[in-house]
Design an enzyme around this catalytic site. Sequence first.
Site, short mmCIF file in Angstrom:
data_model
loop_
_atom_site.label_atom_id
_atom_site.label_comp_id
_atom_site.label_asym_id
_atom_site.label_seq_id
_atom_site.Cartn_x
_atom_site.Cartn_y
_atom_site.Cartn_z
N ASN A 80 0.87 -1.18 0.00
CA ASN A 80 0.00 0.00 0.00
C ASN A 80 0.91 1.23 0.00
O ASN A 80 1.48 1.59 1.03
CB ASN A 80 -0.90 -0.03 1.25
CG ASN A 80 -1.88 1.12 1.27
OD1 ASN A 80 -1.85 2.01 0.41
ND2 ASN A 80 -2.76 1.10 2.25
N ARG A 116 -2.30 -2.08 -3.61
CA ARG A 116 -3.59 -1.41 -3.39
C ARG A 116 -3.62 -0.15 -4.25
O ARG A 116 -2.67 0.63 -4.25
CB ARG A 116 -3.73 -1.03 -1.92
CG ARG A 116 -5.00 -0.26 -1.68
CD ARG A 116 -4.94 0.51 -0.39
NE ARG A 116 -6.18 1.23 -0.19
CZ ARG A 116 -6.27 2.37 0.46
NH1 ARG A 116 -5.20 2.93 0.96
NH2 ARG A 116 -7.42 2.97 0.61
N HIS A 170 -13.02 1.78 0.00
CA HIS A 170 -12.88 0.69 0.99
C HIS A 170 -13.44 -0.62 0.43
O HIS A 170 -13.84 -1.50 1.20
CB HIS A 170 -13.67 0.99 2.30
CG HIS A 170 -13.17 2.14 3.10
ND1 HIS A 170 -14.02 3.05 3.68
CD2 HIS A 170 -11.93 2.53 3.45
CE1 HIS A 170 -13.33 3.96 4.35
NE2 HIS A 170 -12.05 3.67 4.22
N ARG A 211 -13.12 14.18 8.44
CA ARG A 211 -13.95 14.52 7.26
C ARG A 211 -15.39 14.76 7.66
O ARG A 211 -15.92 14.07 8.55
CB ARG A 211 -13.88 13.40 6.23
CG ARG A 211 -12.58 13.36 5.46
CD ARG A 211 -12.48 12.15 4.55
NE ARG A 211 -11.42 11.26 5.01
CZ ARG A 211 -11.17 10.05 4.51
NH1 ARG A 211 -11.91 9.60 3.52
NH2 ARG A 211 -10.20 9.32 4.98
N GLU A 257 -7.64 -6.33 4.61
CA GLU A 257 -7.48 -5.92 3.22
C GLU A 257 -6.24 -6.55 2.60
O GLU A 257 -6.22 -6.88 1.42
CB GLU A 257 -7.43 -4.39 3.14
CG GLU A 257 -8.77 -3.77 3.50
CD GLU A 257 -8.69 -2.29 3.81
OE1 GLU A 257 -8.94 -1.50 2.90
OE2 GLU A 257 -8.39 -1.92 4.96
#
Length: 395
Positions: free
Chosen positions: A7, A88, A177, A238, A382
């Site tokens: 990643n 990723r 996601h 956020r 993940e």
Amino acid sequence: MKILAINAGSSSLKFQLFAMPAETVLCSGIAERIGLEMGIFTIKFNGKKEVLELPLTDHTVAVNLLLESLLKHEIIADFSEIKGIGHRVVHGGELFKDSTILDAEKVQKIADLSALAPLHNPAHILGIKGFDAVLPDVPAVAVFDTAFHQTMPAEAYMYATPYEWYADYAVRKYGFHGTSHLYVSHETAKFIGKEVADSKVIVCHLGNGGSLSAVLNGESVNTSMGFTPLAGIPMGTRSGDIDPAIIPYMMQKTGQTADEIVNDLNKKSGFAGVSGISSDARDITSAVANGDEKAKLALDIYTKRIAQTIAAYLVDLDGCDAIAFTAGIGENSAIIREAICNRLGALGVTINSEVNNATQGKAAVISEPTSAIQVVVMPTDEEVMIARDVMRLAF
Ligand code: AMP
């Protein structure tokens, strides 16, 4: 067979090395502060941890250091043991509906999608090119955060904006996601004894970023993030969804540019913005316990919006077998899970506080047997999904 899951960010590179198909993690770590004066390289293996401070000029240097560490710590005897690399990639646009084996043309397509993910895709390209420079013959696979949501119907992914915005400029809901939503929805169906192909699961991925998905028979039919990962529920920093007319209003009031306002919505909102305390859920729940009113408001907005999204997804799924909680908050915060579920009384959801309080970072059913919908905690993974996709596509 050894597979690396990568990643890459603009100044960092996270990695996990798997022995496949056993899915054993041989080591994990991160190279940070790439391109800055002094970098940090951390590797964990066999219960041990090594931290090095040294300049990491670019991603290729970080990749070389990672590979040298694998040799040095005898995690591998030879580079040729690494048979595949999974990267990723945040944005696959409408081009990539599944993971894919990379070649020069596909790398260019990922670069071309940078307008949709300016912070992420260029960083992934650095990671991909870093490995290609050092291990050019090892198959590399891209695994997209958006791919799982490509099954959404148009009525879910289209905004009610002029159609040309979509046709000419690719404005639509993409969702993110996806790797986590795929893993958790499928594992949850199996965990409660349902066939994935005959299941209705709502996944709440609640980490520093957060999104929900409605997963019908193993396929995403709706999700809360949108054109960008700013949309949906509020998050650590956020805002989630707001009235878009707030943006020009605040530009006029503060003299800030649109980019500056959007930056505030991305980095100074959510838990951090409302509470003025922290973006971290642990700080918020402990401030609430100490009677802080703004922290309580931040948490109430958060749990209400998540509960409302769950209720909305019951419409998308026409029912629901299980609600699954995952990621940092979903797996670990019993307080937040309970606060969300307490708002779902109208759906017939009841949770067992004792089991909920005892569940942290492991799979468990936390609802009462009489609950109309099962509530499950399901740790996400993940990285293992990335390694599985390398196996599925490259071998
Ligand atoms: P992630 O982005 O998935 O790493 O999740 C990060 C979020 O998980 C942060 O808001 C953390 O506060 C939260 N988190 C991690 N561990 C715990 C914990 N033990 N209790 C409550 N929240 C936690």
